[in-house]
Design an enzyme around this catalytic site. Structure first.
Site, PDB file in Angstrom:
ATOM      1  N   CYS A 132       0.842  -1.194   0.000  1.00 10.24           N
ATOM      2  CA  CYS A 132       0.000   0.000   0.000  1.00 10.24           C
ATOM      3  C   CYS A 132       0.886   1.257   0.000  1.00 10.24           C
ATOM      4  O   CYS A 132       1.541   1.540  -0.990  1.00 10.24           O
ATOM      5  CB  CYS A 132      -0.944  -0.064   1.187  1.00 10.24           C
ATOM      6  SG  CYS A 132      -2.137   1.269   1.260  1.00 10.24           S
ATOM      7  N   ASP A 179      -9.824  -4.181  -6.151  1.00 12.39           N
ATOM      8  CA  ASP A 179      -9.292  -3.070  -5.363  1.00 12.39           C
ATOM      9  C   ASP A 179      -9.999  -1.783  -5.787  1.00 12.39           C
ATOM     10  O   ASP A 179      -9.838  -1.322  -6.921  1.00 12.39           O
ATOM     11  CB  ASP A 179      -7.784  -2.956  -5.594  1.00 12.39           C
ATOM     12  CG  ASP A 179      -7.103  -1.994  -4.627  1.00 12.39           C
ATOM     13  OD1 ASP A 179      -7.757  -1.031  -4.177  1.00 12.39           O
ATOM     14  OD2 ASP A 179      -5.915  -2.200  -4.335  1.00 12.39           O
ATOM     15  N   HIS A 212      -8.096  -4.832  -1.962  1.00 12.28           N
ATOM     16  CA  HIS A 212      -6.916  -4.169  -1.421  1.00 12.28           C
ATOM     17  C   HIS A 212      -6.488  -4.841  -0.116  1.00 12.28           C
ATOM     18  O   HIS A 212      -7.318  -5.153   0.732  1.00 12.28           O
ATOM     19  CB  HIS A 212      -7.238  -2.694  -1.164  1.00 12.28           C
ATOM     20  CG  HIS A 212      -6.036  -1.846  -0.913  1.00 12.28           C
ATOM     21  ND1 HIS A 212      -5.282  -1.323  -1.928  1.00 12.28           N
ATOM     22  CD2 HIS A 212      -5.454  -1.443   0.239  1.00 12.28           C
ATOM     23  CE1 HIS A 212      -4.289  -0.616  -1.418  1.00 12.28           C
ATOM     24  NE2 HIS A 212      -4.367  -0.684  -0.097  1.00 12.28           N
TER      25      HIS A 212
END
Length: 299
Positions: A132, A179, A212
């Site tokens: 991330c 995501d 995600h």
């Protein structure tokens, strides 16, 4: 943070109840979590946190997994003592919070960690893995630090640099199909531009159905439908690092087997992923023996 424009739902997934096998050290002006393989190694990985900071158990779990596969793993506090993001924070303040925590403003910390790895750990081959916020930072390192020999950017894209496709080290980009922060059109643009402009090896891989955070925020033991994708992505990570960091081939166990077994090993005493009796791991001592086997060419 998966890109600079939109906040990320890194709280999606499971926060692991995990203590870690390494130790905390001071590296110049910042702290770091460091874990080493049981046998001597000259290969090291900089493990880069998500927005929840260097103390997140999930990230330390990934560092321990890398160490179990033969790498010195160091997870620095790239926020240098500043408060990490919290799920209880107001997302409307995220951009303000990010102002002094930009993943493209980490040169001082990276330089300190590189010096530490070379001078104090004897590292000759150094790579980076980030999740991330750390995925963006890993992308940045691939543009700025050719001495970082390989990178794995997990759900992170730099969007605001003109040179963002001119990688200087081989980089694997991992994304989830579902995501919501990094839409597939952004991934397609990344892949097309890398094909046009990049002169080193790269790979862009999308995992169907995944959201995600799936690589480090989902626990494979309690997410059976996601287990295959989680383990495949982690195996891809290890294979990429092994390929570009001059890793010797393992004997006796392939990388997927070692990944599964070392995943179990790093959970010893916490929340085992597999039945201990089924794989013969019943103590920290036997876990250490397995670490030695998987990080020492199978001898």
């Amino acid at each position: 943070m998966a890109n600079e424009a939109k906040p990320c739902p890194c709280d999606i997934g499971d926060r692991m109840d995990y203590g870690g096998l390494g130790e905390e050290v001071q590296i110049e002006h910042t702290k770091a979590y460091v874990v080493k393989p049981s046998s001597e190694s000259d290969k090291a990985i900089i493990v880069i946190q998500d927005i929840y900071g260097w103390e997140l158990p999930n990230t330390r779990y990934m560092a321990d997994m890398l160490a179990a596969n033969g790498y010195i793993a160091v997870c620095p506090d790239f926020y240098v003592g500043k408060e990490p993001w919290s799920p209880s924070h107001d997302w409307s303040t995220f951009q303000e919070w990010l102002e002094d925590r930009k993943p493209t403003n980490i040169n001082k910390e990276v330089d300190a960690v590189l010096s530490y790895l070379k001078d104090q750990c004897g590292a000759k081959h150094i790579g980076a893995v980030g999740f991330c916020w750390g995925g963006v930072a890993t992308h940045y390192l691939a543009l700025q630090y050719p001495e970082v020999k390989a990178g794995v950017s997990v759900y992170g894209i730099i969007r605001e640099r003109e040179d963002r496709y001119e990688l200087k080290s081989p980089t694997l980009f991992i994304f989830g199909e579902k995501d919501e922060v990094i839409p597939l059109d952004q991934v397609s643009v990344l892949e097309a531009k890398l094909k046009e402009k990049c002169t080193v090896d790269y790979q862009v891989k999308i995992f169907p159905g995944q959201t995600h955070g799936f690589v480090h925020r989902k626990r494979e033991d309690i997410n059976p439908t996601d287990k295959h994708s989680i383990q495949e992505a982690r195996t891809d990570m290890l294979n990429w690092l092994n390929k570009y960091m001059q890793s010797m081939p393992r004997k006796g166990l392939d990388s997927l087997t070692c990944l599964a077994l070392t995943s179990a090993m790093v959970w010893i005493g916490f929340s085992p992923l597999f039945s201990a009796s089924a794989i013969g791991i019943t103590s920290r001592a036997s876990a250490n023996a397995l670490m030695a086997y998987c990080s020492n060419d199978g001898h």
